[in-house]
Design an enzyme around this catalytic site. Structure first.
Site, mmCIF file in Angstrom:
data_model
loop_
_atom_site.group_PDB
_atom_site.id
_atom_site.type_symbol
_atom_site.label_atom_id
_atom_site.label_comp_id
_atom_site.label_asym_id
_atom_site.label_seq_id
_atom_site.Cartn_x
_atom_site.Cartn_y
_atom_site.Cartn_z
ATOM 1 N N LYS A 10 11.750 46.789 57.928
ATOM 2 C CA LYS A 10 10.298 46.869 58.059
ATOM 3 C C LYS A 10 9.884 46.879 59.540
ATOM 4 O O LYS A 10 9.046 47.677 59.950
ATOM 5 C CB LYS A 10 9.712 45.637 57.340
ATOM 6 C CG LYS A 10 8.248 45.678 57.054
ATOM 7 C CD LYS A 10 7.938 44.860 55.810
ATOM 8 C CE LYS A 10 7.981 43.360 56.033
ATOM 9 N NZ LYS A 10 6.757 42.826 56.624
ATOM 10 N N SER A 11 10.473 46.006 60.324
ATOM 11 C CA SER A 11 10.110 45.936 61.748
ATOM 12 C C SER A 11 10.389 47.267 62.439
ATOM 13 O O SER A 11 9.574 47.762 63.221
ATOM 14 C CB SER A 11 10.939 44.862 62.461
ATOM 15 O OG SER A 11 10.446 43.600 62.177
ATOM 16 N N ARG A 45 7.617 50.362 64.052
ATOM 17 C CA ARG A 45 7.762 50.887 65.420
ATOM 18 C C ARG A 45 8.057 52.381 65.399
ATOM 19 O O ARG A 45 7.543 53.133 66.234
ATOM 20 C CB ARG A 45 8.881 50.124 66.137
ATOM 21 C CG ARG A 45 8.456 48.680 66.463
ATOM 22 C CD ARG A 45 9.654 47.761 66.554
ATOM 23 N NE ARG A 45 9.294 46.437 67.050
ATOM 24 C CZ ARG A 45 8.807 45.455 66.288
ATOM 25 N NH1 ARG A 45 8.601 45.640 64.994
ATOM 26 N NH2 ARG A 45 8.528 44.270 66.820
ATOM 27 N N ARG A 99 -5.316 35.167 60.541
ATOM 28 C CA ARG A 99 -4.176 34.956 61.459
ATOM 29 C C ARG A 99 -4.598 35.172 62.914
ATOM 30 O O ARG A 99 -5.489 35.950 63.206
ATOM 31 C CB ARG A 99 -3.011 35.869 61.050
ATOM 32 C CG ARG A 99 -2.500 35.456 59.675
ATOM 33 C CD ARG A 99 -1.350 36.276 59.218
ATOM 34 N NE ARG A 99 -0.175 36.102 60.058
ATOM 35 C CZ ARG A 99 0.952 36.773 59.866
ATOM 36 N NH1 ARG A 99 1.045 37.639 58.878
ATOM 37 N NH2 ARG A 99 1.989 36.567 60.655
ATOM 38 N N SER A 134 7.321 35.886 70.546
ATOM 39 C CA SER A 134 6.760 36.734 69.499
ATOM 40 C C SER A 134 7.032 38.195 69.808
ATOM 41 O O SER A 134 6.548 38.747 70.797
ATOM 42 C CB SER A 134 5.248 36.514 69.391
ATOM 43 O OG SER A 134 4.686 37.566 68.619
ATOM 44 N N ASP A 185 11.806 34.570 59.910
ATOM 45 C CA ASP A 185 11.384 35.049 58.587
ATOM 46 C C ASP A 185 12.314 34.575 57.472
ATOM 47 O O ASP A 185 11.983 34.694 56.295
ATOM 48 C CB ASP A 185 11.331 36.587 58.574
ATOM 49 C CG ASP A 185 10.204 37.107 59.452
ATOM 50 O OD1 ASP A 185 9.303 36.322 59.803
ATOM 51 O OD2 ASP A 185 10.231 38.300 59.787
ATOM 52 N N LYS A 222 2.025 32.355 59.794
ATOM 53 C CA LYS A 222 2.591 33.533 59.142
ATOM 54 C C LYS A 222 1.689 33.958 57.976
ATOM 55 O O LYS A 222 0.531 33.589 57.925
ATOM 56 C CB LYS A 222 4.016 33.235 58.684
ATOM 57 C CG LYS A 222 4.970 33.032 59.833
ATOM 58 C CD LYS A 222 5.182 34.344 60.553
ATOM 59 C CE LYS A 222 5.942 34.172 61.841
ATOM 60 N NZ LYS A 222 5.983 35.407 62.618
ATOM 61 N N ARG A 242 3.452 28.640 56.454
ATOM 62 C CA ARG A 242 4.761 28.643 55.796
ATOM 63 C C ARG A 242 5.452 27.283 55.790
ATOM 64 O O ARG A 242 6.356 27.075 54.976
ATOM 65 C CB ARG A 242 5.676 29.677 56.455
ATOM 66 C CG ARG A 242 5.893 30.837 55.567
ATOM 67 C CD ARG A 242 6.873 31.835 56.079
ATOM 68 N NE ARG A 242 6.457 33.118 55.547
ATOM 69 C CZ ARG A 242 6.786 34.282 56.048
ATOM 70 N NH1 ARG A 242 7.547 34.359 57.112
ATOM 71 N NH2 ARG A 242 6.361 35.389 55.480
ATOM 72 N N ARG A 244 7.447 36.218 51.231
ATOM 73 C CA ARG A 244 8.736 35.550 51.454
ATOM 74 C C ARG A 244 8.827 34.219 50.695
ATOM 75 O O ARG A 244 9.910 33.771 50.340
ATOM 76 C CB ARG A 244 9.002 35.357 52.942
ATOM 77 C CG ARG A 244 9.086 36.698 53.669
ATOM 78 C CD ARG A 244 9.752 36.594 55.021
ATOM 79 N NE ARG A 244 9.375 37.721 55.856
ATOM 80 C CZ ARG A 244 9.910 38.937 55.799
ATOM 81 N NH1 ARG A 244 10.861 39.198 54.930
ATOM 82 N NH2 ARG A 244 9.500 39.903 56.600
HETATM 83 C C1 S3P Z 1 7.906 40.856 63.561
HETATM 84 C C2 S3P Z 1 7.938 39.760 64.366
HETATM 85 C C3 S3P Z 1 7.871 38.388 63.867
HETATM 86 C C4 S3P Z 1 8.191 38.339 62.383
HETATM 87 C C5 S3P Z 1 7.430 39.384 61.615
HETATM 88 C C6 S3P Z 1 7.828 40.769 62.108
HETATM 89 C C7 S3P Z 1 7.947 42.186 64.191
HETATM 90 O O1 S3P Z 1 6.559 37.886 64.054
HETATM 91 O O2 S3P Z 1 7.895 37.058 61.874
HETATM 92 O O3 S3P Z 1 7.726 39.301 60.243
HETATM 93 O O4 S3P Z 1 8.202 43.188 63.492
HETATM 94 O O5 S3P Z 1 7.733 42.268 65.398
HETATM 95 P P1 S3P Z 1 6.071 37.199 65.434
HETATM 96 O O6 S3P Z 1 6.079 38.240 66.473
HETATM 97 O O7 S3P Z 1 4.690 36.700 65.131
HETATM 98 O O8 S3P Z 1 7.034 36.083 65.686
#
Ligand code: S3P
Length: 446
Positions: A23-24, A28, A124, A172, A322, A349, A353, A398
């Site tokens: 997903k991350s 991007r 958030r 982050s 996560d 989150k 969480r 999650r």
């Molecule tokens: C993510 C970064 C993390 C993670 C999130 C996905 C990302 O968050 O918890 O599920 O894709 O950059 P944070 O940047 O808030 O730590």
């Protein structure tokens, strides 16, 4: 609201599986392909709602995206400066990655973009991007209450962006990525220093697109404005965060052997594997390929080895943030105490969480102590929990998935409420479990 009743597994889990694309990396890839000069091909995008929100966002900024599913999609990039003003607000759904990274993409473009989200995303924290983006000359305003800024955010700015040095108070990847994305179009140097290193997918992808990144230790820098981004030809690895649920389920069910093929093996994401190994879990990983700086391969878990408690402390948390809900599930059945400390970020989150994991574990009868920046879990030394309770996911995918894993190991069926949120990241979770289990683990949906 959808709920699901999960039966205890009657057999071990066995077989090989691919999990949805990371997903991350997918977020991007959509953003950076849309800003590249040329047509990108992305294969293996995950079907979850979060990534769909990023795709829709880029389409509303004028990026043409064609295709679906396994054969891949084509993204016709509009260049770094070619995105168009959207005709209305952009709905980021439940996805903070969409909202935060997009803010860096649309900042300082001479038009304003309204970023909105669902109920949980709308509470958030966004000041963590609004403040540093403003330092780069962007105009960012949101709903403000005392120290907090939340969605909807209006992001714009007519003046050119300026590079800046940012020292983050939290690790982050979302904030770091937001600032690097803005830095691509800013004049001068943008530097981001984190207290601990977070996932580095943005850096890997930018390098693959020809951007020079430099820095040392916990600082990453680039000099803008970048000339252009090369298009991507990317096969996404499977999402290690989704794999974690299957791997923990396999470790907890004696006799299980589960292989997750084609999964991402980026070390900044594999803290959970290290923690599970420390607990005595049998997990092997093998790197078999690399694409755009991202390693991929196989993770195998063999179930049945007795687990013992461990300490998961602040230094380690960015590499497993996560996965803490599912690590807490492993801890619930380990011998002794597992402490999760220095993870206060978890309170911001998809849900709080810390509070929601603690509540979920208590619904199974687990002994848990909550702290402001963490919690500890006293495990049963392998003795199955009673189950039979009702778990609230509080809109957090999650938590729902962690509860499903623990329910598989319990004596009685467990109700998981608001289970539809699982679709945010892993819509096919129950099909995958049914395949590994050779029979469904769900007895009732409603
Ligand atoms: C993510 C970064 C993390 C993670 C999130 C996905 C990302 O968050 O918890 O599920 O894709 O950059 P944070 O940047 O808030 O730590």
């Amino acid at each position: 609201m959808k709920r699901i009743v999960v039966k205890p597994a009657v057999r071990p889990l066995r077989g090989a599986l691919k999990v949805p694309g990371d997903k991350s990396i997918a977020h991007r890839a959509l953003l950076l392909a849309g800003m590249s000069d040329g047509v990108s091909r992305l294969r293996g995008l995950p079907p979850g709602l979060d990534v769909a929100a990023t795709r829709r966002a880029m389409e509303s900024l004028g990026v043409e995206i064609t295709g679906e599913g396994d054969s891949g999609i084509l993204v016709r990039g509009r260049g770094l400066n070619g995105l168009a003003a959207p005709s209305g607000p952009i709905d980021c759904g439940n996805s903070a990655t969409t909202a935060r990274l997009l803010a860096g993409v649309v900042a300082g473009r001479g038009f304003s973009v309204k970023l909105a989200g669902d109920e949980t995303l709308s509470v958030r924290p966004m000041e963590r991007i609004a403040v540093p983006l403003s330092r780069m000359n962007a105009r960012v305003s949101g709903r403000t209450t005392s120290s907090r800024t939340t969605l909807p955010l209006i992001v714009g700015g007519d003046e050119p962006l300026l590079g800046a040095h940012h020292r983050l108070s939290m690790a982050s990847a979302q904030v770091k990525s937001c600032l690097l994305l803005a830095g691509l179009r800013a004049r001068g140097e943008t530097a981001v220093t984190e207290p601990r290193v977070s996932r580095n997918h943005t850096e890997n992808m930018l390098r693959a697109q020809g951007v020079e990144l430099y820095g040392h230790g916990r600082t990453v820098m680039l000099r803008g404005p970048a000339r252009r981004l090369e298009p991507l030809d990317l096969e996404l690895p499977g999402d290690a965060s989704s794999a974690a649920f299957m791997l923990v389920a396999a470790l907890l069910l004696t006799g299980s052997v589960v292989d997750i093929d084609g999964v991402g093996l980026n070390p900044t994401r594999l803290g959970f594997v290290d923690a599970l190994r420390r607990m005595g879990g049998e997990i092997e990983g093998e790197v078999l390929s690399e694409c755009a700086g991202e390693a991929a391969g196989c993770l195998r878990a063999v179930g049945g080895a007795p687990l013992r408690g461990t300490d998961v402390l602040a230094d380690e948390t960015p590499r497993l943030l996560d996965e803490i809900p599912v690590l807490a599930v492993a801890a619930a059945l380990a011998r002794g105490r597992t402490r999760f400390l220095g993870c206060g970020e978890l309170r911001y989150k998809e849900s709080d969480r810390i509070a929601v994991v603690v509540e979920m574990l208590r619904a199974f009868g687990v002994h848990v102590k909550e702290y402001s920046d963490g919690f500890d879990v006293t495990g049963t030394a392998g003795e199955p929990l009673e189950g039979g309770g009702r778990v609230e996911s509080k809109g957090d995918h999650r938590i729902a998935m962690a509860a499903v894993v623990l329910a598989l190991t319990a004596r009685k069926p467990t109700t998981v409420c608001d289970s539809a949120v699982i679709a945010n990241s892993y819509p096919a979770l129950f099909d995958a479990l049914a395949r590994l289990h050779d029979g469904s683990v769900v007895c009732e949906e409603g």
